[in-house]
Design an enzyme around this catalytic site. Structure first.
Site, PDB file in Angstrom:
ATOM      1  N   TYR A 191      44.285-100.412 -23.495  1.00  0.00           N
ATOM      2  CA  TYR A 191      43.982-100.830 -24.868  1.00  0.00           C
ATOM      3  C   TYR A 191      42.491-100.647 -25.168  1.00  0.00           C
ATOM      4  O   TYR A 191      42.122-100.090 -26.196  1.00  0.00           O
ATOM      5  CB  TYR A 191      44.418-102.288 -25.080  1.00  0.00           C
ATOM      6  CG  TYR A 191      43.954-102.866 -26.390  1.00  0.00           C
ATOM      7  CD1 TYR A 191      44.466-102.404 -27.596  1.00  0.00           C
ATOM      8  CD2 TYR A 191      42.981-103.859 -26.419  1.00  0.00           C
ATOM      9  CE1 TYR A 191      44.032-102.926 -28.811  1.00  0.00           C
ATOM     10  CE2 TYR A 191      42.543-104.383 -27.620  1.00  0.00           C
ATOM     11  CZ  TYR A 191      43.065-103.917 -28.807  1.00  0.00           C
ATOM     12  OH  TYR A 191      42.610-104.422 -30.001  1.00  0.00           O
TER      13      TYR A 191
ATOM     14  N   GLU B  54      47.020-109.732 -34.992  1.00  0.00           N
ATOM     15  CA  GLU B  54      45.910-110.690 -34.950  1.00  0.00           C
ATOM     16  C   GLU B  54      46.327-112.044 -35.504  1.00  0.00           C
ATOM     17  O   GLU B  54      45.921-113.083 -34.984  1.00  0.00           O
ATOM     18  CB  GLU B  54      44.696-110.163 -35.720  1.00  0.00           C
ATOM     19  CG  GLU B  54      44.015-108.968 -35.094  1.00  0.00           C
ATOM     20  CD  GLU B  54      43.257-109.268 -33.807  1.00  0.00           C
ATOM     21  OE1 GLU B  54      43.045-110.448 -33.474  1.00  0.00           O
ATOM     22  OE2 GLU B  54      42.875-108.297 -33.136  1.00  0.00           O
TER      23      GLU B  54
ATOM     24  N   TRP C 263      44.695-112.830 -26.775  1.00  0.00           N
ATOM     25  CA  TRP C 263      45.035-111.477 -27.209  1.00  0.00           C
ATOM     26  C   TRP C 263      45.946-110.817 -26.179  1.00  0.00           C
ATOM     27  O   TRP C 263      46.846-110.054 -26.517  1.00  0.00           O
ATOM     28  CB  TRP C 263      43.774-110.644 -27.462  1.00  0.00           C
ATOM     29  CG  TRP C 263      44.088-109.251 -27.885  1.00  0.00           C
ATOM     30  CD1 TRP C 263      43.783-108.111 -27.230  1.00  0.00           C
ATOM     31  CD2 TRP C 263      44.796-108.835 -29.072  1.00  0.00           C
ATOM     32  NE1 TRP C 263      44.258-107.007 -27.912  1.00  0.00           N
ATOM     33  CE2 TRP C 263      44.880-107.433 -29.048  1.00  0.00           C
ATOM     34  CE3 TRP C 263      45.367-109.520 -30.133  1.00  0.00           C
ATOM     35  CZ2 TRP C 263      45.507-106.701 -30.050  1.00  0.00           C
ATOM     36  CZ3 TRP C 263      45.991-108.780 -31.132  1.00  0.00           C
ATOM     37  CH2 TRP C 263      46.053-107.387 -31.084  1.00  0.00           C
TER      38      TRP C 263
END
Length: 187
Positions: free
Chosen positions: A18, A40, A48
């Site tokens: 990522y 988000e 996250w």
């Protein structure tokens, strides 16, 4: 020789991939911007990493993040999502996703694209913060505060300043790669 990366992403290969392929790269495509807005918003109060590890399930559950489809979700689909163990089953966040898809479309109608709207907060170009280390990276900024307030004024949900700043980082509106990160050194 081992690549030097921002320290937050060294947990495992999912995080490294990522970081290396997405985080901090400017995104102007409305579909991708919407995906990150939704991810988000689900991350609010969570890590996250939790969201990233469930991204594939979110993509499938939310019709590839097609905001036009999501904007039309009705009670039956909401209940189906509430039973989906692959995603975060938070009713308020699921309802916010439907709401945010509707608001997203309203912004697109007003500005032509959501990208034009959101990138306008940074003058259309990424802000390069040039942090020396992770401790130099803020959780919020004056711009994320302003953008958060504007999104909320437009009716968006789960768009606090921390969530918005995370979105800005993810979509490359800000470049927060630390100074010795290999991606910083390439640019």
């Amino acid at each position: 020789m081992e690549k030097i990366r921002c320290g937050w992403c060294e947990k495992d290969d999912l995080y490294r991939k990522y970081h290396d392929e997405e985080w901090g790269s400017p995104v102007y495509d409305d579909q991708k911007i919407f995906e990150f807005l939704i991810l988000e918003s689900f991350q609010a109060g969570l890590s996250w990493y939790t969201i990233l590890s469930k991204r594939e399930y979110f993509t499938k559950a939310f019709d590839g993040f097609d905001y036009k489809k999501i904007a039309k979700y009705e009670d039956k689909k909401i209940e189906e999502l509430m039973q989906n163990s692959g995603i975060i089953r938070n009713r308020l966040k699921i309802l916010a996703t439907v709401n945010n898809a509707q608001k997203f479309m309203e912004v697109r109608k007003e500005f032509g694209t959501f990208s034009k709207y959101i990138w306008g907060f940074v003058g259309g170009e990424p802000i390069d913060n040039r942090p020396k280390s992770l401790k130099d990276i803020p959780a919020t900024t004056e711009i994320s505060d302003i953008l958060s307030k504007d999104l909320k004024k437009r009716g968006f949900k789960f768009m606090g300043s921390t969530v918005v700043y995370g979105h800005m980082q993810a979509t490359g509106m800000v470049n927060d790669h630390i100074e010795n990160c290999f991606l910083r050194l390439q640019s």
